[in-house]
Motif scaffolding. Structure first.
Motif, PDB file in Angstrom:
ATOM      1  N   THR A 125     -31.455   4.807  23.703  1.00  0.00           N
ATOM      2  CA  THR A 125     -30.702   5.322  22.566  1.00  0.00           C
ATOM      3  C   THR A 125     -31.534   5.427  21.294  1.00  0.00           C
ATOM      4  O   THR A 125     -31.488   6.446  20.602  1.00  0.00           O
ATOM      5  CB  THR A 125     -29.477   4.431  22.319  1.00  0.00           C
ATOM      6  N   ILE A 131     -27.019   7.927  25.199  1.00  0.00           N
ATOM      7  CA  ILE A 131     -26.329   6.679  25.525  1.00  0.00           C
ATOM      8  C   ILE A 131     -26.557   6.384  27.006  1.00  0.00           C
ATOM      9  O   ILE A 131     -26.306   7.250  27.855  1.00  0.00           O
ATOM     10  CB  ILE A 131     -24.828   6.804  25.202  1.00  0.00           C
ATOM     11  N   ALA A 166     -26.618   5.454  18.486  1.00  0.00           N
ATOM     12  CA  ALA A 166     -26.954   6.846  18.790  1.00  0.00           C
ATOM     13  C   ALA A 166     -26.987   7.697  17.526  1.00  0.00           C
ATOM     14  O   ALA A 166     -26.233   7.479  16.590  1.00  0.00           O
ATOM     15  CB  ALA A 166     -25.937   7.424  19.766  1.00  0.00           C
TER      16      ALA A 166
END
Ligand code: FES
Ligand code: FES
Length: 175
Positions: A125, A131, A166
């Motif tokens: 990430t 993810i 993220a």
């Protein structure tokens, strides 16, 4: 032997170290860093996971003599750094996610899980904004045993931390 190593960015020296004693023992008993836990002392549980020159490893399996001159990262080093690297005294996004999702019960496995999950998020990430899948999270944490939580809350914690780490573009949103 005199052992010199760097832990969480700070240089440490310890005298009268037996080269065969474990890095885990050095961290806990000689350097006063008890965050890294000793559960099995046989490389089976992952509670003692640390970074060794940037790669995760079981500190119970590393001899002190092998740690000479190396860079070590422990759970104590995960908290406190803001985006600029300055110490802001706060727990990390990942640590906070473990707290919020109830992924900490007795807490004995938690330091090792945090270091291992931190490594996963750094490799995925934090680098690409992606993810990790549930399979990737499970694979990354496969060597870390927890006798309390049943792992669901731990999975939730890592997912939550990944979402918060993220970049906006990774979630399909404009930067
Ligand atoms: S204490 Fe090192 S793997 Fe269990
Ligand atoms: S929270 Fe107790 S071993 Fe994981």
């Amino acid at each position: 032997m005199r052992l010199t190593l760097t832990v969480n960015g700070e240089r440490h020296t310890a005298d009268d170290v037996w080269p065969g004693e474990s890095l885990l023992y050095v961290l806990r008993e000689r350097l006063g860093l008890p965050g890294t836990k000793n559960a099995c002392e046989q490389g089976e549980c992952g509670s003692c996971t640390v970074y060794l020159d940037g790669v995760t490893a079981c500190s119970c399996l590393i001899a002190a003599g092998q740690a000479e001159g190396r860079e070590i990262g422990t759970v104590e080093g995960l908290a406190g750094a803001d985006d600029s690297g300055a110490d802001d005294g706060e727990v990390s996004v990942l640590q906070n996610a473990f707290l919020e999702t109830g992924a900490v019960q007795c807490g004995f496995c938690t330091p090792g899980l945090l270091v291992q999950a931190d490594d996963l998020l750094r490799r995925t990430t934090a680098r690409t904004g992606a993810i990790p899948s549930d399979g990737e999270i499970r694979e990354a944490l496969a060597g870390n045993l927890c006798r309390c939580t049943g792992y669901d809350a731990i999975m939730n914690a890592v997912r939550l931390a990944a979402e918060r780490t993220a970049t906006p573009s990774a979630n399909g949103e404009p930067r």
